[in-house]
Scaffold this motif. Structure first.
Motif, mmCIF file in Angstrom:
data_model
loop_
_atom_site.group_PDB
_atom_site.id
_atom_site.type_symbol
_atom_site.label_atom_id
_atom_site.label_comp_id
_atom_site.label_asym_id
_atom_site.label_seq_id
_atom_site.Cartn_x
_atom_site.Cartn_y
_atom_site.Cartn_z
ATOM 1 N N MET A 1 65.493 39.561 18.640
ATOM 2 C CA MET A 1 64.796 38.315 18.263
ATOM 3 C C MET A 1 64.748 38.180 16.741
ATOM 4 N N PRO A 2 64.845 36.958 16.246
ATOM 5 C CA PRO A 2 64.779 36.776 14.799
ATOM 6 C C PRO A 2 63.368 37.015 14.276
ATOM 7 N N GLN A 3 63.277 37.272 12.994
ATOM 8 C CA GLN A 3 61.987 37.376 12.330
ATOM 9 C C GLN A 3 61.619 35.988 11.804
ATOM 10 N N VAL A 4 60.714 35.292 12.479
ATOM 11 C CA VAL A 4 60.297 33.958 12.030
ATOM 12 C C VAL A 4 59.252 34.135 10.940
ATOM 13 N N ILE A 5 59.589 33.663 9.748
ATOM 14 C CA ILE A 5 58.749 33.881 8.567
ATOM 15 C C ILE A 5 58.355 32.520 7.993
ATOM 16 N N GLU A 6 57.068 32.255 7.908
ATOM 17 C CA GLU A 6 56.600 30.985 7.353
ATOM 18 C C GLU A 6 56.491 31.108 5.831
ATOM 19 N N ILE A 7 57.053 30.120 5.127
ATOM 20 C CA ILE A 7 57.055 30.116 3.662
ATOM 21 C C ILE A 7 56.616 28.730 3.184
ATOM 22 N N ASP A 8 55.701 28.690 2.201
ATOM 23 C CA ASP A 8 55.263 27.401 1.661
ATOM 24 C C ASP A 8 55.570 27.251 0.174
ATOM 25 N N ASP A 9 56.246 28.237 -0.412
ATOM 26 C CA ASP A 9 56.590 28.196 -1.836
ATOM 27 C C ASP A 9 58.097 27.967 -1.982
ATOM 28 N N PRO A 10 58.531 26.797 -2.468
ATOM 29 C CA PRO A 10 59.971 26.531 -2.565
ATOM 30 C C PRO A 10 60.706 27.430 -3.555
ATOM 31 N N SER A 11 59.970 28.113 -4.439
ATOM 32 C CA SER A 11 60.622 29.008 -5.400
ATOM 33 C C SER A 11 60.794 30.427 -4.865
ATOM 34 N N ASP A 12 60.371 30.688 -3.640
ATOM 35 C CA ASP A 12 60.496 32.017 -3.036
ATOM 36 C C ASP A 12 61.966 32.443 -3.031
ATOM 37 N N THR A 13 62.255 33.599 -3.625
ATOM 38 C CA THR A 13 63.644 34.038 -3.776
ATOM 39 C C THR A 13 64.319 34.366 -2.439
ATOM 40 N N ARG A 14 63.541 34.552 -1.383
ATOM 41 C CA ARG A 14 64.139 34.808 -0.077
ATOM 42 C C ARG A 14 64.924 33.595 0.433
ATOM 43 N N LEU A 15 64.712 32.444 -0.173
ATOM 44 C CA LEU A 15 65.386 31.228 0.259
ATOM 45 C C LEU A 15 66.640 30.922 -0.560
ATOM 46 N N ASP A 16 67.057 31.870 -1.404
ATOM 47 C CA ASP A 16 68.130 31.575 -2.355
ATOM 48 C C ASP A 16 69.471 31.255 -1.700
ATOM 49 N N ASP A 17 69.725 31.740 -0.503
ATOM 50 C CA ASP A 17 70.988 31.391 0.166
ATOM 51 C C ASP A 17 71.118 29.886 0.399
ATOM 52 N N PHE A 18 69.990 29.197 0.415
ATOM 53 C CA PHE A 18 69.970 27.771 0.757
ATOM 54 C C PHE A 18 69.655 26.874 -0.439
ATOM 55 N N ARG A 19 69.606 27.453 -1.622
ATOM 56 C CA ARG A 19 69.090 26.716 -2.776
ATOM 57 C C ARG A 19 70.174 25.855 -3.445
ATOM 58 N N ASP A 20 69.767 24.623 -3.823
ATOM 59 C CA ASP A 20 70.603 23.725 -4.633
ATOM 60 C C ASP A 20 72.004 23.556 -4.053
ATOM 61 N N LEU A 21 72.076 23.194 -2.789
ATOM 62 C CA LEU A 21 73.368 23.125 -2.114
ATOM 63 C C LEU A 21 74.243 21.974 -2.589
ATOM 64 N N SER A 22 73.667 21.007 -3.285
ATOM 65 C CA SER A 22 74.468 19.868 -3.732
ATOM 66 C C SER A 22 75.117 20.085 -5.088
ATOM 67 N N THR A 23 74.821 21.189 -5.763
ATOM 68 C CA THR A 23 75.396 21.414 -7.091
ATOM 69 C C THR A 23 76.750 22.090 -6.971
ATOM 70 N N ALA A 24 77.594 21.859 -7.964
ATOM 71 C CA ALA A 24 78.988 22.309 -7.893
ATOM 72 C C ALA A 24 79.110 23.817 -7.751
ATOM 73 N N ASP A 25 78.209 24.564 -8.426
ATOM 74 C CA ASP A 25 78.383 26.015 -8.393
ATOM 75 C C ASP A 25 77.962 26.632 -7.065
ATOM 76 N N ARG A 26 77.497 25.791 -6.105
ATOM 77 C CA ARG A 26 77.214 26.302 -4.769
ATOM 78 C C ARG A 26 78.433 26.181 -3.863
ATOM 79 N N ARG A 27 79.472 25.496 -4.336
ATOM 80 C CA ARG A 27 80.662 25.353 -3.514
ATOM 81 C C ARG A 27 81.425 26.670 -3.487
#
Length: 267
Positions: A1-27
């Protein structure tokens, strides 16, 4: 089962895989890109889960995360549950589909291995528009194309926009780079394929009359503007065209591919 983790801080580094997906350096096809595969929406995420690309984690609103929990099987990695507002701040835009998944890349097959056992292949040259590329893969999946070979000048099929437009089918249709170009087409001939270049040239054979339906065919498709180069057409065994009404000279490359895949796949 996945680890469901609630996060309310958009700057949390655990979310970095999903950050700023529209910028060129994420391609993934640009210098500095991380090379991650990003799937958007429940349907596409499910196709990612059924693909060879190793899942890293999910980000989504709680309702979408819970919708996907039964599909996650033995995955014990993170599933980050956030509000729609936090998700928009992390990703860089509002995501109507409510969930994203990030995965690592899987090794591309060797072109020779991809060709073995195939009957119909799409071979692309200069297809640089990510939405056209995604639509081509969706059409290839729908019309039983066994694989896609990428010649010179093609964009990365695993860029987020291509994955989205393909409805995740780019994750299930195998693809590989074909080099050198266009002499790499000799590999296909050696495997018994007829290499057919799709072009609007008036001297090309009418697709309905080329007598290739049901045969082993590698269909060459060119870029959205100029189409195939002269070098690619000269390297093919035959040039074929889709007959069109007067005053219309060509179709969108994904549409043209769909017409030809259907015509050539009917025995």
């Amino acid at each position: 089962m996945p680890q469901v983790i609630e996060i309310d801080d958009p700057s949390d580094t655990r979310l970095d895989d999903f950050r700023d997906l529209s910028t060129a350096d994420r391609r993934p096809d640009r210098p500095g890109g991380r090379g991650l595969v990003i799937a958007e929406g429940v349907i596409v995420v499910r196709r990612l889960l059924d693909s060879p690309y190793p899942l890293r984690g999910l980000l989504g609103i709680p309702r979408r995360i819970q919708e996907l929990v039964p599909d996650l099987g033995d995955f014990d990695g993170p599933a980050y549950a956030v509000s729609a507002d936090v998700m928009a701040q992390v990703v860089g835009f509002h995501l109507n589909r409510g969930v994203l998944a990030a995965a690592d890349r899987a090794p591309q097959p060797d072109p020779a291995a991809l060709v073995d056992g195939a009957r119909m292949l799409a071979v692309l040259e200069g297809v640089g528009d990510h939405e056209n590329l995604g639509a081509l893969f969706r059409n290839a999946a729908a019309l039983s194309v066994d694989g896609v070979l990428l010649g010179a000048g093609c964009s990365d099929p695993l860029y987020r926009r291509s994955v989205r437009v393909s409805m995740g089918h780019v994750l299930r249709v195998p693809f590989a780079d074909l080099r050198p170009w266009p002499s790499g087409l000799d590999l296909l001939r050696a495997k018994g394929f007829t290499v057919a270049a799709l072009t609007p040239r008036a001297d090309a054979v009418d697709l309905r009359e080329c007598k290739l339906a049901g045969e082993k065919v590698a269909l060459l498709l060119g870029s959205e503007g100029p189409g195939l180069t002269d070098e690619a057409i000269d390297a093919a065994d035959i040039a074929v065209r889709i007959p069109m009404a007067s005053g219309v000279d060509s179709l969108n490359v994904a549409t043209a591919g769909a017409v030809a895949f259907h015509a050539l796949g009917v025995s």
